[in-house]
Scaffold this active site. Structure first.
Site, short mmCIF file in Angstrom:
data_model
loop_
_atom_site.label_atom_id
_atom_site.label_comp_id
_atom_site.label_asym_id
_atom_site.label_seq_id
_atom_site.Cartn_x
_atom_site.Cartn_y
_atom_site.Cartn_z
N GLU A 1 0.83 -1.23 0.00
CA GLU A 1 0.00 0.00 0.00
C GLU A 1 0.85 1.26 0.00
O GLU A 1 0.66 2.15 0.85
CB GLU A 1 -0.98 -0.02 1.20
CG GLU A 1 -1.99 -1.14 1.10
CD GLU A 1 -3.11 -1.07 2.13
OE1 GLU A 1 -3.01 -0.30 3.10
OE2 GLU A 1 -4.10 -1.81 1.95
N GLU B 1 -5.31 -8.44 -0.47
CA GLU B 1 -6.09 -8.21 0.76
C GLU B 1 -7.54 -8.01 0.36
O GLU B 1 -7.86 -7.10 -0.40
CB GLU B 1 -5.59 -6.97 1.51
CG GLU B 1 -4.23 -7.15 2.16
CD GLU B 1 -3.82 -5.97 3.02
OE1 GLU B 1 -4.68 -5.29 3.60
OE2 GLU B 1 -2.60 -5.73 3.10
O1 AHR Z 1 -5.21 -5.95 6.97
C1 AHR Z 1 -5.05 -4.83 7.78
C2 AHR Z 1 -4.35 -3.69 7.05
O2 AHR Z 1 -5.14 -3.25 5.99
C3 AHR Z 1 -3.04 -4.02 6.39
O3 AHR Z 1 -1.95 -3.97 7.26
C4 AHR Z 1 -2.92 -2.96 5.36
O4 AHR Z 1 -2.17 -3.38 4.25
C5 AHR Z 1 -4.34 -2.61 5.02
O5 AHR Z 1 -4.57 -1.26 5.06
#
Ligand code: AHR
Length: 504
Positions: A173, A292
């Site tokens: 990110e 994610e």
């Molecule tokens: O999954 C929790 C967080 O969400 C992670 O650390 C990050 O990559 C995202 O913003």
């Protein structure tokens, strides 16, 4: 009752299933590791401190890859801290989650733990506070056989064989202002390209994931993907997408329609990749790794940890999920399967304690939330061929997202066993739908059953003592394959075709 038809033909092939679509994400934050994976002294822990009750659930969940160590955590992490004798490891302040990191669990432990799960490791390199040198040192430590400095360090630390990590995330990110070392797309794309080229020079067999946007809601979404890919297209294999949903303001129908938004996001990223491909006149195709995705309600990490507190293993992001959450998670799985030709990898975020299907109590039990059910059924039950499923169903409006088809579905086929599996949701918040399955071009159906996840109260939650289980229903075949899906439900149809002897 309204009616819907699902049509599945053996000729409607979306693509082969890359089983990395059913990966999971394990971040070194909250209680994912400390009192999750790792709890020395727990009655179910082995000599390494790995909880066997948690391992059993991870295996049952069926994750095929495990992405580690972050997430936000990776952008301030020194991977060497988690290697070698535990007594010599440093304790450090950890900035992403405002914690104290004892480093009693790190890369060496992950390398020993992950084979016990049956999953393949996926690692992220730190492109926040570190860069190319640390990335290639880490790769050498993991993948080189020996005879060079980092590989020999691994061997001295007792890991005689290479860890063999094939998939690598180039940071995390990097567009997000909360990320340590976040930057603009072009600067990030250049760094990722340089780190990636050096990594592939060391081990050409690896695959690399470029960071896409943190969510589709980022102001830079679309521009970020294009600019970062323009710097790195020839080097990377995947670009990431991250997306989370939750119910807001009691608006259940909007929440149930969320996967329409998810699919538009996936399509937009694919279009952006292909724009860069076309502009470069490239014949190479970069795919999507949704590394994610899931359901996330809490923002307690911002509130519960006081500025002067640096806890280890704090209870952060410990969402408790209800049946509607499981249905939305199931609808996201359907979205991933529908685009399985370009979404070749994905990581459920996360898998243990932190926005996760598996929960633990320190010194106590490990248990499965409602969201465990659709993920494990899909990960373990999907066949190797993904089939396009034509859905003809009534539509339902919502305030927050687009109109959606009440029924959504994706199908897979297991050729060796002759088993067709149809994963379906009823996204209507209050109405049942009678589903008819039309199967042109198949052998005759020998048997069919449905496993249904549904609660009369969609906001009911499972607890440690009450495990959510789907109910099994045999489908009578005298008049075709029909089944009524109640509102807010997830269902898996298992259809055994004739001409094969094994049963599903
Ligand atoms: O999954 C929790 C967080 O969400 C992670 O650390 C990050 O990559 C995202 O913003």
């Amino acid at each position: 009752m309204s009616e819907a038809t699902l049509t599945v033909s053996p000729r409607f092939v979306t693509g082969s299933l890359d089983r990395r679509l059913f990966g999971g994400f394990l971040e070194q934050g909250g209680r994912a590791i400390y009192s999750g994976v790792y709890e020395p002294g727990h009655q179910h822990a082995d000599a390494s401190g790995f909880r066997q009750d948690v391992l059993d659930l991870v295996r049952e969940l069926g994750v095929t890859t495990i992405r580690y160590p972050g997430g936000n955590f990776v952008s301030g992490y020194r991977w060497e801290d988690g290697t070698g004798p535990q007594a010599l490891r440093p304790t450090r302040p950890e900035l992403a989650w405002h914690s104290t990191e004892p480093n009693t669990f790190g890369l060496d432990e992950f390398a020993r733990w992950v084979p016990l799960t049956g999953a393949e490791p996926m690692l992220a390199v730190n492109l926040g506070t570190r860069g190319i040198e640390a990335a290639i040192d880490l790769l050498e430590y993991c993948n080189m056989p020996g005879g060079t400095a980092q590989a020999d360090r691994r061997r001295q630390n007792g890991l005689l064989e290479p860890i063999g990590v094939k998939m690598w995330c180039l940071g995390n990110e990097m567009d997000g202002p909360w990320q340590i070392g976040y930057t603009d797309a072009t600067s990030y794309g250049r760094l990722a390209n340089q780190a990636g080229r050096a990594m592939k020079a060391l081990d050409p067999s690896i695959q690399l994931t470029l960071c896409g946007s943190s969510t589709s809601d980022m102001a830079t979404f679309g521009h970020w993907e294009r600019a970062a890919l323009e710097e790195s297209y020839d080097t990377v294999d995947f670009i990431s997408a991250h997306q989370y949903y939750c119910e807001r303001d009691g608006d259940l129908q909007s929440y149930l329609n969320a996967s329409t938004h998810f699919e538009r996001y996936l399509d937009d990223v694919i279009a952006t990749i292909d724009h860069v491909k076309a502009a470069r006149k490239s014949t190479k195709t970069v795919d999507l790794s949704v590394d994610e995705w899931g359901i996330w309600y809490t923002d307690d990490h911002l509130q519960d940890v006081a500025p002067d507190e640096w806890p280890t293993g704090a209870r952060i992001l410990e969402d408790l999920y209800n049946y509607a959450d499981a249905v939305v998670l199931g609808s996201m799985i359907i979205s991933l399967l529908k685009r399985a030709d370009r979404v070749r990898a994905a990581s459920l975020a996360q898998i243990i304690n932190v926005i996760a299907p598996i929960m633990t109590e320190p010194g106590g039990t490990a248990w499965a939330q409602t969201t465990f059910v659709p993920f494990s059924q899909a990960a373990r039950g999907a066949g190797d061929v993904v089939l396009t499923t034509i859905v003809d169903a009534p539509r339902v409006d919502s305030e927050r997202f687009e109109q959606a088809s009440t029924i959504d579905a994706a199908s897979t086929f297991d050729d060796t066993r002759g088993v067709l599996r149809i994963f379906a949701v009823n996204r209507h918040s209050s109405e049942s739908t009678k589903v008819t399955i039309d199967l042109p071009g198949w052998d005759a159906v020998a048997s069919a059953h449905v496993e249904l996840l549904h609660s009369p109260d969609p906001r009911a939650r499972a607890t440690a003592s009450e495990r959510p289980r789907p109910t099994r229903h045999q489908v009578p075949l005298d008049e075709g394959v029909h089944f009524a899906l109640p509102p807010v439900s997830w269902a898996v149809f298992t259809i055994q075709l004739t001409g094969t002897s094994s049963s599903p």
